[in-house]
Write a protein that holds these residues in place. Structure first.
Motif, PDB file in Angstrom:
ATOM      1  N   SER A  46       3.758  -9.613 -18.706  1.00 20.34           N
ATOM      2  CA  SER A  46       2.975  -8.410 -19.034  1.00 20.34           C
ATOM      3  C   SER A  46       1.924  -8.205 -17.947  1.00 20.34           C
ATOM      4  N   LEU A  47       1.761  -6.960 -17.534  1.00 22.69           N
ATOM      5  CA  LEU A  47       0.809  -6.668 -16.455  1.00 22.69           C
ATOM      6  C   LEU A  47       0.453  -5.185 -16.494  1.00 22.69           C
ATOM      7  N   ASP A  48      -0.840  -4.903 -16.380  1.00 21.13           N
ATOM      8  CA  ASP A  48      -1.289  -3.517 -16.220  1.00 21.13           C
ATOM      9  C   ASP A  48      -1.838  -3.344 -14.818  1.00 21.13           C
ATOM     10  N   VAL A  49      -1.508  -2.235 -14.178  1.00 19.57           N
ATOM     11  CA  VAL A  49      -2.067  -1.916 -12.865  1.00 19.57           C
ATOM     12  C   VAL A  49      -2.819  -0.600 -12.997  1.00 19.57           C
ATOM     13  N   ARG A  50      -4.092  -0.620 -12.648  1.00 13.36           N
ATOM     14  CA  ARG A  50      -4.917   0.599 -12.779  1.00 13.36           C
ATOM     15  C   ARG A  50      -4.539   1.633 -11.732  1.00 13.36           C
ATOM     16  N   GLN A  51      -4.849   2.879 -12.012  1.00 10.54           N
ATOM     17  CA  GLN A  51      -4.633   3.946 -11.024  1.00 10.54           C
ATOM     18  C   GLN A  51      -5.486   3.648  -9.794  1.00 10.54           C
ATOM     19  N   GLY A  52      -4.851   3.689  -8.649  1.00 11.34           N
ATOM     20  CA  GLY A  52      -5.579   3.464  -7.400  1.00 11.34           C
ATOM     21  C   GLY A  52      -5.833   2.008  -7.073  1.00 11.34           C
ATOM     22  N   GLU A  53      -5.298   1.112  -7.901  1.00 14.75           N
ATOM     23  CA  GLU A  53      -5.537  -0.309  -7.660  1.00 14.75           C
ATOM     24  C   GLU A  53      -4.543  -0.862  -6.632  1.00 14.75           C
ATOM     25  N   PHE A  54      -4.956  -1.899  -5.915  1.00 14.95           N
ATOM     26  CA  PHE A  54      -4.085  -2.605  -4.966  1.00 14.95           C
ATOM     27  C   PHE A  54      -3.857  -3.997  -5.545  1.00 14.95           C
ATOM     28  N   VAL A  55      -2.647  -4.236  -6.030  1.00 16.62           N
ATOM     29  CA  VAL A  55      -2.341  -5.522  -6.656  1.00 16.62           C
ATOM     30  C   VAL A  55      -1.326  -6.263  -5.794  1.00 16.62           C
ATOM     31  N   THR A 203      -5.982   7.690   0.583  1.00 17.74           N
ATOM     32  CA  THR A 203      -5.034   8.387  -0.296  1.00 17.74           C
ATOM     33  C   THR A 203      -5.231   8.034  -1.771  1.00 17.74           C
ATOM     34  N   GLY A 204      -5.869   6.900  -2.052  1.00 23.17           N
ATOM     35  CA  GLY A 204      -6.076   6.508  -3.449  1.00 23.17           C
ATOM     36  C   GLY A 204      -4.788   6.137  -4.168  1.00 23.17           C
ATOM     37  N   LYS A 205      -3.745   5.778  -3.417  1.00 21.37           N
ATOM     38  CA  LYS A 205      -2.473   5.402  -4.057  1.00 21.37           C
ATOM     39  C   LYS A 205      -2.627   4.083  -4.817  1.00 21.37           C
ATOM     40  N   THR A 206      -1.780   3.923  -5.800  1.00 21.32           N
ATOM     41  CA  THR A 206      -1.656   2.635  -6.479  1.00 21.32           C
ATOM     42  C   THR A 206      -0.634   1.822  -5.688  1.00 21.32           C
ATOM     43  N   VAL A 207      -0.975   0.561  -5.388  1.00 21.93           N
ATOM     44  CA  VAL A 207      -0.061  -0.248  -4.576  1.00 21.93           C
ATOM     45  C   VAL A 207       0.244  -1.574  -5.279  1.00 21.93           C
ATOM     46  N   VAL A 208       1.526  -1.927  -5.317  1.00 27.85           N
ATOM     47  CA  VAL A 208       1.937  -3.286  -5.712  1.00 27.85           C
ATOM     48  C   VAL A 208       2.610  -3.891  -4.496  1.00 27.85           C
ATOM     49  N   PHE A 209       2.075  -5.011  -4.031  1.00 25.35           N
ATOM     50  CA  PHE A 209       2.437  -5.566  -2.729  1.00 25.35           C
ATOM     51  C   PHE A 209       2.855  -7.020  -2.922  1.00 25.35           C
ATOM     52  N   ILE A 210       4.105  -7.308  -2.588  1.00 25.53           N
ATOM     53  CA  ILE A 210       4.610  -8.673  -2.716  1.00 25.53           C
ATOM     54  C   ILE A 210       4.497  -9.387  -1.380  1.00 25.53           C
ATOM     55  N   THR A 211       4.063 -10.630  -1.437  1.00 23.46           N
ATOM     56  CA  THR A 211       3.973 -11.383  -0.189  1.00 23.46           C
ATOM     57  C   THR A 211       4.109 -12.887  -0.457  1.00 23.46           C
ATOM     58  N   HIS A 212       4.533 -13.613   0.561  1.00 27.44           N
ATOM     59  CA  HIS A 212       4.518 -15.072   0.509  1.00 27.44           C
ATOM     60  C   HIS A 212       3.190 -15.593   1.029  1.00 27.44           C
ATOM     61  N   ASN A 213       2.449 -14.704   1.684  1.00 27.99           N
ATOM     62  CA  ASN A 213       1.286 -15.114   2.453  1.00 27.99           C
ATOM     63  C   ASN A 213       0.028 -14.946   1.596  1.00 27.99           C
ATOM     64  N   VAL A 214      -0.525 -16.077   1.171  1.00 27.76           N
ATOM     65  CA  VAL A 214      -1.632 -16.043   0.208  1.00 27.76           C
ATOM     66  C   VAL A 214      -2.867 -15.370   0.810  1.00 27.76           C
ATOM     67  N   ARG A 215      -3.130 -15.641   2.076  1.00 25.14           N
ATOM     68  CA  ARG A 215      -4.305 -15.010   2.691  1.00 25.14           C
ATOM     69  C   ARG A 215      -4.137 -13.503   2.800  1.00 25.14           C
ATOM     70  N   GLU A 216      -2.909 -13.089   3.089  1.00 25.22           N
ATOM     71  CA  GLU A 216      -2.627 -11.647   3.136  1.00 25.22           C
ATOM     72  C   GLU A 216      -2.892 -11.019   1.758  1.00 25.22           C
ATOM     73  N   ALA A 217      -2.494 -11.732   0.710  1.00 24.33           N
ATOM     74  CA  ALA A 217      -2.689 -11.225  -0.658  1.00 24.33           C
ATOM     75  C   ALA A 217      -4.178 -11.056  -0.958  1.00 24.33           C
ATOM     76  N   VAL A 218      -4.982 -12.045  -0.561  1.00 25.40           N
ATOM     77  CA  VAL A 218      -6.424 -11.984  -0.841  1.00 25.40           C
ATOM     78  C   VAL A 218      -7.097 -10.946   0.060  1.00 25.40           C
ATOM     79  N   LEU A 219      -6.551 -10.782   1.252  1.00 25.12           N
ATOM     80  CA  LEU A 219      -7.103  -9.781   2.184  1.00 25.12           C
ATOM     81  C   LEU A 219      -6.950  -8.365   1.615  1.00 25.12           C
ATOM     82  N   LEU A 220      -5.775  -8.102   1.031  1.00 25.80           N
ATOM     83  CA  LEU A 220      -5.448  -6.725   0.654  1.00 25.80           C
ATOM     84  C   LEU A 220      -5.743  -6.396  -0.815  1.00 25.80           C
ATOM     85  N   GLY A 221      -5.658  -7.391  -1.683  1.00 28.81           N
ATOM     86  CA  GLY A 221      -5.603  -7.084  -3.115  1.00 28.81           C
ATOM     87  C   GLY A 221      -6.951  -6.921  -3.800  1.00 28.81           C
TER      88      GLY A 221
END
Ligand code: ADP
Length: 277
Positions: A46-55, A203-221
């Motif tokens: 279960s997961l909710d992603v807010r409008q405009g959120e970068f997850v 743009t205020g887009k909602t983004v779901v971004f998959i990565t193997h790179n943990v630092r990249e995840a913390v940088l962007l999310g």
């Protein structure tokens, strides 16, 4: 609170309350009957992603990251549970949710401009408007000089910029990105991180971004979803309350990434530290 009107495309008007999540994954499971028997790719997620959120979503190989993205895109349906996007159940692909892949998925026989315009053409956008929008997005990703080039004439980073321009030209509400920068060298990846953050802010887009790179995840999310494998479940969701723009070398970022990495090492004993990127 006021209700905002979103997307009157194709005659369909979606009224979305500002607090309503853009994406809502409700107790979803997905199993595959493969050659090695039944695999539970996702169990009760279960997961909710807010409008405009970068997850960002991280997790060991096979924990169901791509399956989750496919479900959000509508390329697959869950076995149990439900996926909602902008107030409606996801029952198939929709141009309001665009996928961007690691391998670009561009058409090699088309020019850069034609690649960007293709989705607009399929959506029935008139020629002049197609051209205007494609030109605008190519400028925005610094590729205007390469509009007539063929895809094979471009570097990996440039190709990924074309993919981003192609997706954004369709003005989706959601970008679903499956390890889009994994094949790029570190310098190009850094550049694209900066550009993607700027585009997202504008743009205020909602983004779901998959990565193997943990630092990249913390940088962007805004948040990092940490998944576990076999079966694929959400182990923890880490909020990233660091100011933007962020940099890979920020001590706070490195600290958070270390915590996420410790979670992943629990999951995969002996996992290499290099996963921190
Ligand atoms: P990730 O993206 O985290 O590496 P995936 O979502 O690709 O994980 O896969 C999750 C699990 O489901 C894996 O064990 C994978 O082998 C299995 N799986 C995914 N797609 C299929 C499929 N079409 N047929 C059989 N098994 C699949």
């Amino acid at each position: 609170m006021a209700v905002v009107e979103r997307g009157s495309r194709r005659g369909q008007v979606v009224h979305l309350h500002p607090t309503e999540p853009a994406l809502h994954v409700d107790q979803v499971s997905r199993r595959f009957d493969g050659r090695r028997g039944l695999t539970t790719a996702l169990a009760d997620v279960s997961l909710d992603v807010r409008q405009g959120e970068f997850v960002c979503v991280v997790g060991p190989s096979g924990c169901g990251k791509s399956t989750l993205l496919d479900l959000l895109a509508g390329h697959q349906r869950p076995d149990t549970g439900h996926v909602w996007a902008h107030g409606a159940e996801v029952v198939g692909p929709d141009p309001r949710r665009m996928m961007i892949f690691q391998d670009h998925a561009l058409f090699p026989w088309l020019s850069v401009r034609q690649n960007v315009e293709l989705g607009l053409r399929l959506a029935g956008v008139a020629r002049a408007e197609r051209r205007r929008r494609a030109t605008g997005w190519l400028e925005r990703v610094h590729l205007e000089r390469f509009a007539d080039a063929l895809v094979h004439e471009l570097s990996g980073g440039m190709r990924q910029r074309v993919s981003i321009a192609r997706a954004l030209a369709l003005d989706p509400d959601v970008l679903l990105m499956d390890e889009p920068f994994a094949a790029l060298d570190a310098q190009t990846r850094d550049l694209l991180h900066g550009e993607l953050q700027a585009l997202w802010r504008e743009t205020g887009k909602t983004v779901v971004f998959i990565t193997h790179n943990v630092r990249e995840a913390v940088l962007l999310g805004d948040r990092v979803v940490v998944m576990t494998a076999h079966p694929g479940t959400i182990r923890r969701i880490v909020p990233v309350d660091l100011p933007r723009p962020r940099h890979m070398e920020d001590p706070g970022l490195i600290d958070l990434a270390r915590g996420v990495l410790a979670d992943l090492r629990d999951e995969v004993p002996g996992a290499p530290a290099q996963a921190a990127g």
